[in-house]
Design a protein around this motif. Structure first.
Motif, PDB file in Angstrom:
ATOM      1  N   ALA A   1     -12.683   4.249   0.803  1.00 37.35           N
ATOM      2  CA  ALA A   1     -11.572   4.833  -0.073  1.00 37.35           C
ATOM      3  C   ALA A   1     -11.885   5.915  -0.866  1.00 37.35           C
ATOM      4  CB  ALA A   1     -10.930   3.670  -0.570  1.00 37.35           C
TER       5      ALA A   1
ATOM      6  N   ALA B   1     -10.862  -1.322  -2.136  1.00 39.42           N
ATOM      7  CA  ALA B   1     -10.413  -0.049  -1.820  1.00 39.42           C
ATOM      8  C   ALA B   1      -9.092   0.412  -2.782  1.00 39.42           C
ATOM      9  CB  ALA B   1      -9.693  -0.394  -0.456  1.00 39.42           C
TER      10      ALA B   1
ATOM     11  N   GLY C   1      -9.494   4.232  -5.234  1.00 38.39           N
ATOM     12  CA  GLY C   1      -8.528   5.432  -5.454  1.00 38.39           C
ATOM     13  C   GLY C   1      -8.247   5.440  -6.699  1.00 38.39           C
TER      14      GLY C   1
ATOM     15  N   LYS D   1     -12.149   9.049   1.209  1.00 42.26           N
ATOM     16  CA  LYS D   1     -10.738   9.468   1.582  1.00 42.26           C
ATOM     17  C   LYS D   1     -10.138   9.890   0.461  1.00 42.26           C
ATOM     18  CE  LYS D   1      -6.679   7.859   3.650  1.00 42.26           C
ATOM     19  NZ  LYS D   1      -5.662   6.712   4.333  1.00 42.26           N
TER      20      LYS D   1
END
Length: 276
Positions: free
Chosen positions: A87, A57, A61, A90
């Motif tokens: 992730a 995760a 990012g 997001k």
């Protein structure tokens, strides 16, 4: 049609790939790891094979794009895939799903269907995998690639409910996506019959798709550009290496050799068709 990705868009995406060298996180199968990393490096991207639950995760990012490939999933890797996909969504990072054997093996099919909730930028597979993932057919055996990519177009269109663009690979690649309110089909010719005789070429196309998705203006353009780069490189490689072993090495060289002049000379992008 002028509203769909064409050669100029592919050339621009290729230039962006070489200028930015996007970092691609690859959660992939054990068979493909080394070759895939070399494909990304040769094409102009940077690989990172980070596929454990403890780091997946966080790295999603950081990366510019993410590939999730279901070739040899373990329970730990599947957990990492869930974390990375969530992730990436997001963080607004494009991620690509390669649903290997999703139509033939129920557990991984369920995993693939679950991952779709995280809205991949693109889904890339052979025709049998695209049909199986969409639930329009069954009986796909392992990485069976016997189905005609044209037969996967309805399934690919259905998958646009979850992904921005979908492709089915074959002698002529079929790429489906949306441009505004239009749903379009782009066919890409070329390539080589030696590609399916070398382990991990299809998997590596998924990784290259993630790289292009990171630099292209939209997922459809990125998916088309990845297919074109791959097909052109395969043609160059076959011209000097007509057998699988030598072809594999020549293909890496050819990915590096592709430039704007080669793309303009060799790209085989058929005029886009709007799907009713």
């Amino acid at each position: 049609m002028s509203f769909a990705p064409a050669l100029d868009a592919v050339v621009a995406a290729h230039a962006a790939l070489r200028a930015r060298r996007p970092l691609v996180q690859a959660l992939t199968n054990t068979v493909s790891t080394n070759f895939m990393a070399n494909v990304l490096l040769s094409a102009g991207a940077s690989p990172a094979m980070v596929d454990n639950p403890e780091e997946a995760a966080l790295f999603a990012g950081i990366a510019d794009g993410v590939l999730i490939n279901l070739g040899t999933p373990t329970a730990a890797q599947v957990e990492a895939m869930r974390l990375a996909a969530a992730a990436a969504e997001k963080a607004g990072k494009p991620w690509v799903l390669d649903p290997i054997a999703a139509g033939g093996l129920p557990w991984r099919g369920g995993v693939a269907a679950e991952l779709l909730q995280f809205r991949p930028a693109a889904v890339r597979g052979n025709a049998s995998e695209i049909i199986g993932l969409a639930g329009l057919g069954g009986g796909a055996r392992g990485v069976d690639s016997s189905a005609d990519p044209a037969a996967a177009v309805p399934a690919a269109r259905d998958l646009l409910a979850h992904a921005a663009a979908v492709s089915a690979s074959g002698p002529v690649d079929h790429v489906v996506g949306r441009v505004g309110s239009r749903t379009v089909l782009v066919r890409i010719g070329g390539g080589s019959a030696l590609l399916p005789r070398v382990t991990a070429t299809g998997c590596s196309l998924g990784a290259l798709t993630a790289a292009y998705a990171a630099v292209a203006p939209d997922p459809l353009t990125g998916l088309v550009a990845a297919h074109v780069h791959f097909a052109v490189a395969a043609e160059l490689a076959e011209a000097v290496a007509p057998r699988p072993g030598s072809f594999a090495a020549a293909f890496l060289d050819a990915l590096d050799a592709v430039d704007e002049a080669v793309l303009r000379e060799r790209a085989k992008i058929e005029p886009a068709v709007e799907l009713a």
